[in-house]
Design a protein around this motif. Sequence first.
Motif, PDB file in Angstrom:
ATOM      1  N   LEU A 115      55.216  71.714  38.309  1.00  0.00           N
ATOM      2  CA  LEU A 115      56.667  71.981  38.259  1.00  0.00           C
ATOM      3  C   LEU A 115      57.373  71.579  39.553  1.00  0.00           C
ATOM      4  O   LEU A 115      58.604  71.526  39.606  1.00  0.00           O
ATOM      5  CB  LEU A 115      56.918  73.477  38.010  1.00  0.00           C
ATOM      6  N   GLY A 116      56.598  71.350  40.622  1.00  0.00           N
ATOM      7  CA  GLY A 116      57.207  71.040  41.914  1.00  0.00           C
ATOM      8  C   GLY A 116      57.981  72.220  42.474  1.00  0.00           C
ATOM      9  O   GLY A 116      58.951  72.058  43.217  1.00  0.00           O
ATOM     10  N   LYS A 117      57.570  73.448  42.101  1.00  0.00           N
ATOM     11  CA  LYS A 117      58.278  74.666  42.543  1.00  0.00           C
ATOM     12  C   LYS A 117      57.263  75.743  42.890  1.00  0.00           C
ATOM     13  O   LYS A 117      56.125  75.713  42.381  1.00  0.00           O
ATOM     14  CB  LYS A 117      59.141  75.216  41.404  1.00  0.00           C
ATOM     15  N   THR A 118      57.706  76.716  43.672  1.00  0.00           N
ATOM     16  CA  THR A 118      56.863  77.900  43.852  1.00  0.00           C
ATOM     17  C   THR A 118      57.195  78.892  42.733  1.00  0.00           C
ATOM     18  O   THR A 118      58.231  78.764  42.061  1.00  0.00           O
ATOM     19  CB  THR A 118      57.108  78.610  45.203  1.00  0.00           C
ATOM     20  N   MET A 119      56.324  79.879  42.593  1.00  0.00           N
ATOM     21  CA  MET A 119      56.543  80.924  41.584  1.00  0.00           C
ATOM     22  C   MET A 119      57.870  81.643  41.852  1.00  0.00           C
ATOM     23  O   MET A 119      58.509  82.133  40.917  1.00  0.00           O
ATOM     24  CB  MET A 119      55.369  81.904  41.659  1.00  0.00           C
ATOM     25  N   ALA A 120      58.277  81.719  43.114  1.00  0.00           N
ATOM     26  CA  ALA A 120      59.522  82.430  43.469  1.00  0.00           C
ATOM     27  C   ALA A 120      60.764  81.629  43.110  1.00  0.00           C
ATOM     28  O   ALA A 120      61.881  82.110  43.261  1.00  0.00           O
ATOM     29  CB  ALA A 120      59.527  82.762  44.955  1.00  0.00           C
ATOM     30  N   GLN A 121      60.587  80.382  42.648  1.00  0.00           N
ATOM     31  CA  GLN A 121      61.743  79.559  42.252  1.00  0.00           C
ATOM     32  C   GLN A 121      61.908  79.511  40.732  1.00  0.00           C
ATOM     33  O   GLN A 121      62.746  78.772  40.229  1.00  0.00           O
ATOM     34  CB  GLN A 121      61.579  78.137  42.803  1.00  0.00           C
ATOM     35  N   LEU A 122      61.086  80.296  40.018  1.00  0.00           N
ATOM     36  CA  LEU A 122      61.165  80.294  38.557  1.00  0.00           C
ATOM     37  C   LEU A 122      62.038  81.442  38.064  1.00  0.00           C
ATOM     38  O   LEU A 122      62.152  82.476  38.728  1.00  0.00           O
ATOM     39  CB  LEU A 122      59.765  80.451  37.948  1.00  0.00           C
ATOM     40  N   THR A 123      62.647  81.262  36.896  1.00  0.00           N
ATOM     41  CA  THR A 123      63.339  82.392  36.250  1.00  0.00           C
ATOM     42  C   THR A 123      62.255  83.350  35.744  1.00  0.00           C
ATOM     43  O   THR A 123      61.096  82.936  35.561  1.00  0.00           O
ATOM     44  CB  THR A 123      64.177  81.927  35.043  1.00  0.00           C
TER      45      THR A 123
END
Length: 199
Positions: A161-169
């Motif tokens: 996803l190119g994101k950390t878990m903290a950047q997810l809804t």
Amino acid sequence: MRAVLASHNQKKIAELQTILGELGVEVISQREAGVDIEVEETGTTFEANARLKARAVMEATGLPAIADDSGLSVDALDGAPGVYSARYGGEGLDDTGRWQLLLEHMQGVEDRACRFVCVICCAFPDGGELMARGECPGVLAQAPQGDGGFGYDPIFYLPQLGKTMAQLTPQEKNSLSHRGNALRDFQKEWERSPYGTDQ
Ligand code: IMP
């Protein structure tokens, strides 16, 4: 069915309630059930700790009780902090202090593979038990990103996803997280069990 959630972590309770609600399980908090017990996590596995918590709350309330035990396991640290994730670095640290300490310990380490693990146990007053497990693989980031979620989420990077878990809804997190996966496994166990049909 009515079940008590054996946890005091509001964010965890919210994540569990969303999915358990879909199973038709009416979940209430320990406070709503009128008990306030803090179970010591003396086990050395996620399974043992989830069982300890679920059984203690089931015995105190007389209702089915659902507990989860979860944590972050880092390959290069032989699975640490693992079952000790909430206590990593000792009592004085908060979530931010813990992930900062972990990043320090991992400075210069190339192998950054890690996984979140979650085990869910439901203990029933008739002595029965359901146990489910979920994992979510990831990579330890070099620096934190995002301010959602809790715990180690800001440094748990999901390459796909190119994101950390903290950047997810919350919905995105539930769809792939260790807790979401454990709950989906729990759903299968539940539907296969006598509890899923006649209570
Ligand atoms: P438990 O309450 O004993 O299950 O502690 C779990 C600990 O593992 C938490 O305090 C967090 O530090 C970490 N953890 C578990 N699940 C998550 C998650 O979804 N995101 C970030 N950290 C988590």
